[in-house]
Design a protein around this motif. Structure first.
Motif, PDB file in Angstrom:
ATOM      1  N   GLN A  55     -54.984 -48.061  11.119  1.00 49.05           N
ATOM      2  CA  GLN A  55     -54.757 -47.649   9.744  1.00 49.05           C
ATOM      3  C   GLN A  55     -56.046 -47.608   8.938  1.00 49.05           C
ATOM      4  OE1 GLN A  55     -51.567 -49.603   7.679  1.00 49.05           O
ATOM      5  NE2 GLN A  55     -50.276 -49.715   9.475  1.00 49.05           N
ATOM      6  N   LEU A  56     -57.155 -48.070   9.537  1.00 44.70           N
ATOM      7  CA  LEU A  56     -58.436 -48.083   8.836  1.00 44.70           C
ATOM      8  C   LEU A  56     -59.556 -47.850   9.827  1.00 44.70           C
ATOM      9  CD1 LEU A  56     -59.005 -51.194   9.789  1.00 44.70           C
ATOM     10  CD2 LEU A  56     -57.816 -51.750   7.691  1.00 44.70           C
ATOM     11  N   ALA A  57     -60.753 -47.637   9.312  1.00 44.21           N
ATOM     12  CA  ALA A  57     -61.909 -47.313  10.145  1.00 44.21           C
ATOM     13  C   ALA A  57     -62.687 -48.580  10.495  1.00 44.21           C
ATOM     14  CB  ALA A  57     -62.812 -46.316   9.418  1.00 44.21           C
ATOM     15  N   GLY A  58     -63.349 -48.538  11.640  1.00 46.60           N
ATOM     16  CA  GLY A  58     -64.170 -49.678  12.052  1.00 46.60           C
ATOM     17  C   GLY A  58     -64.570 -49.566  13.515  1.00 46.60           C
ATOM     18  N   TYR A  59     -65.389 -50.502  13.946  1.00 46.48           N
ATOM     19  CA  TYR A  59     -65.829 -50.543  15.336  1.00 46.48           C
ATOM     20  C   TYR A  59     -64.869 -51.416  16.146  1.00 46.48           C
ATOM     21  CZ  TYR A  59     -70.245 -48.372  14.009  1.00 46.48           C
ATOM     22  OH  TYR A  59     -71.198 -47.489  13.552  1.00 46.48           O
ATOM     23  N   VAL A  60     -64.567 -50.990  17.366  1.00 48.90           N
ATOM     24  CA  VAL A  60     -63.683 -51.749  18.248  1.00 48.90           C
ATOM     25  C   VAL A  60     -64.430 -52.987  18.727  1.00 48.90           C
ATOM     26  CG1 VAL A  60     -62.394 -51.735  20.402  1.00 48.90           C
ATOM     27  CG2 VAL A  60     -62.435 -49.689  18.954  1.00 48.90           C
ATOM     28  N   ALA A  61     -63.883 -54.170  18.384  1.00 45.58           N
ATOM     29  CA  ALA A  61     -64.523 -55.423  18.776  1.00 45.58           C
ATOM     30  C   ALA A  61     -63.920 -56.007  20.054  1.00 45.58           C
ATOM     31  CB  ALA A  61     -64.405 -56.444  17.646  1.00 45.58           C
ATOM     32  N   GLU A  62     -62.665 -55.632  20.362  1.00 43.44           N
ATOM     33  CA  GLU A  62     -62.005 -56.178  21.554  1.00 43.44           C
ATOM     34  C   GLU A  62     -60.896 -55.248  21.991  1.00 43.44           C
ATOM     35  OE1 GLU A  62     -59.313 -60.052  22.958  1.00 43.44           O
ATOM     36  OE2 GLU A  62     -60.074 -59.889  20.911  1.00 43.44           O
ATOM     37  N   VAL A  63     -60.812 -55.007  23.290  1.00 40.88           N
ATOM     38  CA  VAL A  63     -59.694 -54.280  23.885  1.00 40.88           C
ATOM     39  C   VAL A  63     -58.974 -55.273  24.791  1.00 40.88           C
ATOM     40  CG1 VAL A  63     -58.969 -52.315  25.264  1.00 40.88           C
ATOM     41  CG2 VAL A  63     -60.966 -52.108  23.783  1.00 40.88           C
ATOM     42  N   ALA A  64     -57.785 -55.698  24.370  1.00 40.99           N
ATOM     43  CA  ALA A  64     -57.105 -56.808  25.041  1.00 40.99           C
ATOM     44  C   ALA A  64     -56.140 -56.368  26.128  1.00 40.99           C
ATOM     45  CB  ALA A  64     -56.360 -57.649  24.000  1.00 40.99           C
ATOM     46  N   VAL A  65     -56.006 -55.069  26.401  1.00 37.68           N
ATOM     47  CA  VAL A  65     -55.028 -54.581  27.376  1.00 37.68           C
ATOM     48  C   VAL A  65     -55.705 -53.571  28.300  1.00 37.68           C
ATOM     49  CG1 VAL A  65     -52.993 -54.985  25.948  1.00 37.68           C
ATOM     50  CG2 VAL A  65     -54.271 -52.856  25.698  1.00 37.68           C
ATOM     51  N   GLN A  66     -54.976 -53.201  29.353  1.00 38.32           N
ATOM     52  CA  GLN A  66     -55.475 -52.239  30.333  1.00 38.32           C
ATOM     53  C   GLN A  66     -54.464 -51.106  30.505  1.00 38.32           C
ATOM     54  OE1 GLN A  66     -56.260 -54.475  33.893  1.00 38.32           O
ATOM     55  NE2 GLN A  66     -58.014 -55.565  33.022  1.00 38.32           N
TER      56      GLN A  66
END
Length: 353
Positions: A55-66
């Motif tokens: 819903q907002l802009a930003g840098y991805v800090a963590e991807v918790a799934v595959q």
């Protein structure tokens, strides 16, 4: 011998002709090969595929799934860098604190104005008492002056005291009115300060929501599609990161309008799945589309222009998959199926009654 061969060839030709005609009649479901079973291969497995986007802009800090992982509702999928939104929340909280302090100061000023009004009323009462005393003194001195019993100096002092008492009363009343107007202004200003506090509280709530939205969670149970989010990737609101596919699926079968006459809700359905080596599963008619598929297309056909060739339209029919079938767990949205509906079979409602 030749006549016998000719007779045999004629019989074979006639047999082939009859077989060909029978094959055409069967393919087109014409008498005597009419059937109550309506079939279509224009059918697919469907499900409520939910696209996951921030819903907002930003840098991805963590991807918790595959990719293709099973998830539960509320499970963390992706986290965005939240530092900016944390500071925005602190900023909003500081603004709220300032507005609350200003409101508290207004409350203190209200009390001060009320105290000033009380003091002003006391001054007015004192000035009225002094005026009454001065008026009484003048009332006694004035007739004595006319009879020559008192001196002019004493009369002047009494007259001056009366005028001073009148002026003091007027001043006290004016001060009291100023205090009342100050209290009215404080009360009016308090309403705007209360609105400012509510606005600051709303800003804090919005900042909290933005901070919560930096953590993207699964909206429901299901399995993920290919995960498109990458660590360090900059995403904007609406960027498609992945999709969640719930376990509940159904079949959408697009039948020709000429096949719908005897179909009813609740009739049993048999369908084969191409991906499962044409395994057969069962279901029942759940709902009919309110309009033909062409009515929902982006570019609708305009039959009022040019030459016209009549084409049978197709109407989507939703088929619910009966529970208790092991192979149903392997169905996935998008799979092709072949659906057959026995229009002569009783509906589920008929069987219950």
């Amino acid at each position: 011998m030749t006549r016998h061969l000719r007779s045999t060839a004629t019989l074979i030709a006639v047999a082939l002709g009859i077989a060909g005609i029978a094959l055409v009649l069967y393919a087109w479901r014409l008498p005597p090969f009419g059937s109550t079973i309506e079939t279509t291969d224009n059918a697919y497995i469907r499900g409520q595929v939910t696209l996951i986007s921030p819903q907002l802009a930003g840098y991805v800090a963590e991807v918790a799934v595959q990719d293709f992982q099973s998830v539960k509702a509320g499970q963390v999928l992706v986290r965005l860098d939240s530092r900016i939104y944390e500071q925005k929340l602190k900023q909003a909280q500081a603004t709220l604190a300032v507005q609350k302090a200003t409101l508290a100061n207004s409350e203190q000023k209200r009390r001060s104005d009320e105290a000033r009004i009380g003091a002003g009323e006391a001054q007015v009462n004192g000035a009225k008492a002094a005026l009454a005393t001065a008026q009484a003194n003048w009332s006694r001195v004035e007739p004595l002056l006319k009879r020559g019993v008192t001196t002019q100096s004493q009369a002047d002092q009494s007259k001056s005291a009366l005028e001073q008492a009148k002026a003091a009363l007027s001043q006290a009343e004016s001060s009291l009115e100023v205090a009342r107007q100050d209290l009215a202004a404080t009360l009016v200003n308090r309403q705007s300060l209360e609105a400012a506090v509510q606005n600051a509280q709303a800003a804090v709530r919005l900042a909290e929501i933005d901070l919560q939205n930096t953590t993207i969670r699964a909206p429901q149970d299901g399995r993920l599609s290919e995960v498109g989010a990458r660590l360090g990737q900059y995403v904007t609101a609406g960027s498609q990161l992945m999709a969640v596919v719930p376990e509940r699926v159904w079949v959408i079968a697009n039948f020709k309008e000429t096949q719908l006459a005897a179909m009813q809700i609740g009739q049993p359905v048999t369908f084969t799945v191409d991906a499962l080596e044409h395994a057969s599963l069962h279901g029942h008619v759940e709902r009919f589309s309110p309009a033909a598929g062409s009515e929902f297309s982006v570019l609708k056909p305009d039959n009022a222009t040019g030459n016209f060739t009549k084409v049978a339209q197709r109407l989507p029919v939703r088929v619910a998959i009966d529970p208790g079938q092991e192979l149903a767990e392997r169905l996935a949205p998008g799979m092709s199926v072949v659906v057959s509906i026995d229009t002569a079979a009783p509906t589920t409602t008929d069987m219950k009654s």
